[in-house]
Design an enzyme around this catalytic site. Structure first.
Site, PDB file in Angstrom:
ATOM      1  N   ASP A 102       0.217   8.255   0.805  1.00 37.56           N
ATOM      2  CA  ASP A 102       1.519   8.099   1.448  1.00 37.56           C
ATOM      3  C   ASP A 102       2.286   9.417   1.263  1.00 37.56           C
ATOM      4  OD1 ASP A 102       3.717   6.783   2.570  1.00 37.56           O
ATOM      5  OD2 ASP A 102       4.319   5.852   0.703  1.00 37.56           O
ATOM      6  N   ARG A 164      -3.363  -8.749  -1.943  1.00 37.05           N
ATOM      7  CA  ARG A 164      -4.527  -7.877  -2.119  1.00 37.05           C
ATOM      8  C   ARG A 164      -5.791  -8.497  -1.549  1.00 37.05           C
ATOM      9  NH1 ARG A 164      -3.136  -3.606  -5.560  1.00 37.05           N
ATOM     10  NH2 ARG A 164      -1.735  -4.095  -7.270  1.00 37.05           N
TER      11      ARG A 164
END
Ligand code: IMP
Ligand code: MG
Length: 183
Positions: A102, A164
Site C-alpha cells: 500500500d 481473512r
C-alpha cells in the site's frame, strides 16, 4: 458475515490462475540453489501456502511478524517487528511474500532490516499492489494484481482481524467502520 458489506473484486478462480502463473515465473527465475520464502504474518499466509505449492522446486519457508497498522484502515506510520525469522538468511536467495503493498512503509522497512543480514538476493512477491498510495519506493519483482485505492479483504487480508477466510478478494463498503459501534 453480512454480504452486503462486500463487493467482489477478484474471484477465487482468478487468484488461483494468477498464483499458478507467478509460481511458474519464480521457478524459471530461480533455477537452482536454496530459495527461502519469507511470509509476512498474518495476511500473507494464504498466498504463501498457494504460491509455495505452485513453485515446482525445493523451497523453504519462514515467517516474520510486522505490525504497521492498528485495527483500522489507515497506517499508524510506525513499523515494528513482532516476530523475527527462525533461521538465518545469509547467502540465500530470499523472496519476501506479501499480501498487499500500500504505502510501501512496511516493506521498505523490512527490506532494510533483511538486507543487513546479507542474503544473496532479496526480492518481493506481492499478490496485490495499490500503486496510487505509495509513499516509500519499493521494487516489486512479482505482482499478482494491481488494484485501485480501495480497502480490500479476503484471501488473508483482514479488517480488524475479520474476513481473512473469504475465498475471493472483496472491497469493503465505504463507511462500514462507522456503522460498527464496537470499533
Ligand atoms: P503499507 O506499509 O502501507 O504498504 O501496508 C502494508 C500492510 O497494510 C499490508 O501488509 C496489510 O496488512 C495492510 N493493508 C494495506 N492495504 C490493505 C487493504 O486494502 N486491506 C487490508 N489490509 C491492508
Ligand atoms: Mg500484511
Amino acid at each position: 458475515m453480512n454480504d452486503s458489506e462486500l463487493r467482489p473484486l477478484i474471484s477465487a478462480e482468478q487468484i488461483r490462475a494468477r498464483v499458478q502463473e507467478m509460481g511458474r515465473q519464480i521457478q524459471t527465475d530461480y533455477p537452482e540453489g536454496p530459495l527461502r520464502l519469507i511470509a509476512i504474518l498474518k495476511g500473507a499466509c494464504f498466498f504463501l501456502s498457494d504460491l509455495a505449492r505452485a513453485i515446482q522446486r525445493d523451497v523453504s519457508i519462514d515467517f516474520m511478524g510486522i505490525a504497521s497498522y492498528g485495527r483500522g484502515k489507515s497506517s499508524s506510520g510506525e513499523v515494528k517487528v513482532t516476530k523475527d525469522l527462525d533461521n538465518e538468511i545469509a547467502g540465500l536467495d530470499v523472496l519476501i511474500v506479501e499480501d498487499i503493498v500500500d504505502t510501501g512503509i512496511t516493506l521498505a522497512y523490512l527490506c532494510q532490516v533483511l538486507q543487513q543480514r546479507k542474503p544473496k538476493t532479496l526480492r518481493i512477491a506481492t499478490l496485490l499492489d495499490k500503486p496510487s498510495r505509495r509513499l516509500k519506493p519499493v521494487d516489486l519483482a512479482y505482482v499478482g494484481f494491481q488494484i485501485p485505492d480501495e480497502f480490500v479483504v479476503g484471501y488473508g487480508l483482514d479488517y480488524a482481524e475479520r474476513y481473512r477466510n473469504l475465498a475471493n478478494i472483496c472491497v469493503l463498503a465505504e463507511g462500514f467502520e462507522e456503522a460498527r459501534p464496537d470499533e
